[in-house]
Design an enzyme around this catalytic site. Structure first.
Site, mmCIF file in Angstrom:
data_model
loop_
_atom_site.group_PDB
_atom_site.id
_atom_site.type_symbol
_atom_site.label_atom_id
_atom_site.label_comp_id
_atom_site.label_asym_id
_atom_site.label_seq_id
_atom_site.Cartn_x
_atom_site.Cartn_y
_atom_site.Cartn_z
ATOM 1 N N ILE A 3 0.821 -1.213 0.000
ATOM 2 C CA ILE A 3 0.000 0.000 0.000
ATOM 3 C C ILE A 3 0.853 1.261 0.000
ATOM 4 O O ILE A 3 0.316 2.359 0.039
ATOM 5 C CB ILE A 3 -0.951 0.015 1.214
ATOM 6 C CG1 ILE A 3 -0.168 -0.110 2.520
ATOM 7 C CG2 ILE A 3 -1.993 -1.074 1.098
ATOM 8 C CD1 ILE A 3 -1.041 0.006 3.759
ATOM 9 N N THR B 198 5.274 2.861 -0.697
ATOM 10 C CA THR B 198 6.722 2.697 -0.732
ATOM 11 C C THR B 198 7.361 4.008 -0.327
ATOM 12 O O THR B 198 6.759 5.072 -0.426
ATOM 13 C CB THR B 198 7.216 2.309 -2.135
ATOM 14 O OG1 THR B 198 6.795 3.310 -3.071
ATOM 15 C CG2 THR B 198 6.655 0.960 -2.552
ATOM 16 N N GLY B 199 8.616 3.930 0.092
ATOM 17 C CA GLY B 199 9.322 5.129 0.501
ATOM 18 C C GLY B 199 9.677 5.040 1.965
ATOM 19 O O GLY B 199 9.399 4.059 2.650
ATOM 20 N N GLY B 200 10.293 6.117 2.479
ATOM 21 C CA GLY B 200 10.657 6.103 3.887
ATOM 22 C C GLY B 200 11.550 4.938 4.237
ATOM 23 O O GLY B 200 11.426 4.341 5.286
ATOM 24 N N GLY C 275 11.583 1.972 3.051
ATOM 25 C CA GLY C 275 10.965 0.664 3.086
ATOM 26 C C GLY C 275 9.656 0.603 2.333
ATOM 27 O O GLY C 275 9.228 1.556 1.700
ATOM 28 N N VAL D 147 5.499 -0.634 2.577
ATOM 29 C CA VAL D 147 4.404 -0.797 3.525
ATOM 30 C C VAL D 147 3.391 -1.787 2.961
ATOM 31 O O VAL D 147 2.952 -1.647 1.821
ATOM 32 C CB VAL D 147 3.716 0.546 3.828
ATOM 33 C CG1 VAL D 147 2.642 0.360 4.893
ATOM 34 C CG2 VAL D 147 4.733 1.574 4.279
ATOM 35 N N ASP E 256 9.462 16.123 9.802
ATOM 36 C CA ASP E 256 8.943 15.886 8.447
ATOM 37 C C ASP E 256 7.416 15.993 8.435
ATOM 38 O O ASP E 256 6.721 15.088 7.977
ATOM 39 C CB ASP E 256 9.393 14.520 7.936
ATOM 40 C CG ASP E 256 9.327 14.434 6.409
ATOM 41 O OD1 ASP E 256 9.356 15.492 5.749
ATOM 42 O OD2 ASP E 256 9.243 13.315 5.883
#
Length: 693
Positions: free
Chosen positions: A374, A376-378, A380, A382, A495
């Site tokens: 659900i 992507t990013g950070g 990793g 999800v 952030d």
């Protein structure tokens, strides 16, 4: 005369009915308490009816249900039938309450090759004629399996995976069976420790295991508790606690209680019962407690085949060589583990949230299937998951080959793991498996704020209403106030942006993704070496010294506030800055012209103007002139008058250019430091850092 005869006939039949009902009531009323306790079985062998491979062993006083031969069955039942139905106060018939306790041991033929298990059974007969071995557990056969006329209830203790290739999901489990070997209820073998944590163990461990089964006839509730006898406590929470109304259809007036067991082809175990107690009917029947010290000693593995001396020497020699190799392998593995520091137990692993089993997360996310992604990013990916114990979850798998990713993991554990506020995303727990780091959050169904503000076409054609926007703004402010002032330590988020704000089913805002959060002891200086954040939300001082602070969080909140009111991104064009644009309209006296055009006239002008002015105050170029989050919330709640905006509020053209060039320079030279993060729960794609989303 005819009338008199008719009356006499009627009275005669009426009298017979009364006698019949009285007889039935009398019989059921005689459902007195049935109670027995066997501390070993040698002295009570006349009370137990055994068939098949089942026998009472005189040398060790144990009831053996099966030996380790292949494809055998065994049954052992209490010889007398037990009445298990009684009349209630309303003259209805119900299943009596009953309680039983026993201690058993299973010894597999060899490690990993044990089978198939045994059952505690309520049966209309003291044996199970025609029952088959293997997966039928000496209880039923392929012909009568599932037949309502069986009148059989069983608690199965199954050591082999799969009845009919998969109806039983896994081996080493307990199931509740009603006329059928396919379990209606099934739980993997665990017990709950004193801190309510799940601890698993093996049926075929060879150690004594205690079982407590209690049925309450009034509530039709069955509780099953199981745990190794080596524990010094009884778990407060049963493994199974279910309403089993099916029993009323199965149990006859009289039933036999006992055990069935079976082995299979190439998979066999010896099944033993060390002691057994039972009690039924009456008021709150309770089976006697079986004191382990009074029971006969548990059985031991033995070899009765009489190998000759040469074979024994060969086996001993091979065993020694194997042992030496295993020791060397163990030393090598431990050395490699020490070198790589893999899966070492850190301090934060002890102090912070609940640790999940990797296998549970693996199954909950359908083996981390791509269709469950659900976000992507950070650092990793999800995944959406579903745990049978707690429902929907979001699992953030952090990239393991990134040192920054490891630091992010520890930061989230340190912060979210101990934070608790209605406007913060709840961290349920964590998992560290080999080189994989995972965080488990509540699943937030409405996704992130940016998806509601900008999704095209808009979700269900509905524009986010003004009253919802205003409550979201106050919710975010409340969450930041908790982070900055109300917790035991200062937490700087670093952030704050729409994709890191989650909206729950009640449209409440929850601030998430604390991957860049850092804890600061009150009164200490921040020590940051890298610029972090998202372009468009970064305070100007970050480009000069890289030091995040509560004031830089306030700046990002101000930009986010303006974005929610205006429906515009902070840097939509080359020379466009949202805060400057709003300030220009404010200076010209037309600040309400910047409100999101999609709202039309459906907004509160006083609240909109208040929010815009507070947003501008938060975006002051100098940190010392920005309000604290406590003052921001007081302004928004109408508890304080909003001050005039300082005349030195804005940027000069040169400072604006310097700010932009510094940020872009940092981003291009150190991508790993930039936070193009993605909400752990949003179902929209990650936006580019250039757009600030």
């Amino acid at each position: 005369m005819g009338i008199a005869r008719s009356i006499n006939s009627f009275m005669f039949f009426f009298f017979l009915m009364i006698l019949s009902n009285a007889s039935k009531s009398s019989v059921l009323a005689e459902a007195t308490t049935a109670k027995f306790t066997f501390i070993g079985f040698k002295e009570n062998q006349t009370d137990i009816q055994t068939e098949g491979a089942s026998t009472i062993q005189h040398d060790n006083d144990l009831l053996r249900l099966t030996n380790r031969k292949q494809n055998v069955t065994g049954t052992a039942f209490y010889r007398k039938p037990i009445r298990l139905r009684e009349l209630t106060n309303s003259s209805d018939i119900k299943v009596c309450s009953f309680s039983t306790s026993f201690v058993f041991v299973i010894l597999p033929s060899s490690p990993g090759n044990g089978g198939f298990g045994f059952t505690f059974t309520l049966s209309p007969t003291p044996n199970r004629p025609g029952a088959e071995s293997a997966q039928y557990l000496g209880l039923l056969n392929r012909t009568n399996n599932g037949n309502p006329s069986n009148h059989v209830f069983a608690v199965e203790f199954d050591t082999v995976q799969g009845f009919k290739d998969g109806a039983d999901r896994r081996g080493n489990h307990i199931g509740l069976n009603f006329n059928n070997l396919s379990s209606n209820v099934q739980e993997p073998l665990i017990y709950y420790d004193t801190e309510d944590r799940k601890e698993d163990f093996q049926l075929e461990s060879g150690e004594p295991i205690r079982v407590l089964i209690d049925y309450d006839g009034s509530s039709e509730t069955l509780n099953v508790t199981i745990y190794p006898t080596r524990l010094e406590f009884k778990p407060k929470k049963p493994l199974i606690s279910r309403r089993v109304s099916e029993l009323s259809e199965i149990v006859k007036d009289e039933m036999y209680v006992g055990f069935t067991a079976a082995t299979g082809k190439d998979q066999s175990s010896a099944h033993y019962v060390m002691g057994w107690s039972f009690s039924s009917c009456g008021e709150n029947p309770m089976a006697d407690w079986l004191e382990i010290s009074r029971l006969p000693p548990p059985p031991r593995l033995s070899n009765k085949k009489g190998y000759n001396s040469q074979v024994i020497v060969l086996i001993v020699a091979l065993s020694i060589v194997t042992l030496v190799l295993l020791v060397l392998l163990f030393i090598f593995v431990m050395y490699k583990r020490r070198i790589q520091e893999e899966d070492t137990l850190e301090d934060w692993e002890i102090d912070y949230p609940h640790r999940f089993r990797y296998r549970d997360l693996y199954l909950a996310t359908k083996k981390f299937k791509e269709s469950e992604i659900i976000g992507t990013g950070g650092f990793g990916i999800v995944y959406r998951g579903n745990l049978s114990s707690s429902g929907p979850i979001a699992v953030k798998k952090i990239t393991s080959n990134s040192l920054q990713g490891v630091r992010e993991f520890m930061a989230e554990i340190e912060s979210l793991g101990r934070l608790g506020h209605k406007n913060l995303v709840n961290l349920q727990g964590w998992c560290k498996h080999k080189n994989e780091l995972l965080l488990i959050y509540d699943y937030i169904p409405n996704g992130s704020l940016d998806s509601l503000l900008y999704q095209t076409p808009r979700r269900n054609g509905i524009v986010l209403p003004w009253d919802v926007r205003f409550e979201i703004i106050k919710g975010i402010a409340s969450g930041l106030l908790y982070l900055h002032e109300e917790w035991e330590q200062i937490v700087v988020h670093r952030d704050v942006k729409p994709s890191n704000v989650l909206i729950d089913e009640d449209m409440n805002a929850k601030l998430g993704d604390f991957g860049l959060a850092r804890l600061y002891e009150r009164g200490t200086l921040t020590q940051t070496t890298k610029i972090v954040g998202t372009l468009g939300y970064m305070a100007p001082e970050l480009t000069r010294n890289g030091k995040g602070s509560t004031a830089s969080d306030v700046f990002a909140f101000g930009v986010l506030l303006l974005e929610i009111v205006c429906g515009n991104k902070p840097t939509n064009a080359e020379n466009f800055f949202l805060a400057d644009w709003v300030m220009e309209f404010h200076t010209n006296g037309g600040i309400l012209c910047v409100v999101d055009q999609n709202l039309g006239s459906s907004f509160n002008g006083r609240e909109a103007k208040l929010a815009l002015v507070v947003g501008l105050l938060c975006c002051h170029q100098k940190p010392k002139f920005r309000p604290s989050m406590r003052m921001v919330l007081r302004y928004l709640n109408g508890e304080e008058n909003v001050p005039q905006i300082d005349e030195n509020w804005g940027f000069s053209d040169s400072s604006r250019d310097d700010h932009k060039s510094n940020v872009v320079g940092y981003v291009s030279s150190d991508r790993a430091s930039s936070s193009n993060t993605f909400s752990s729960f949003s179902n929209v794609s990650s936006s580019s850092i250039v757009s600030g989303r």
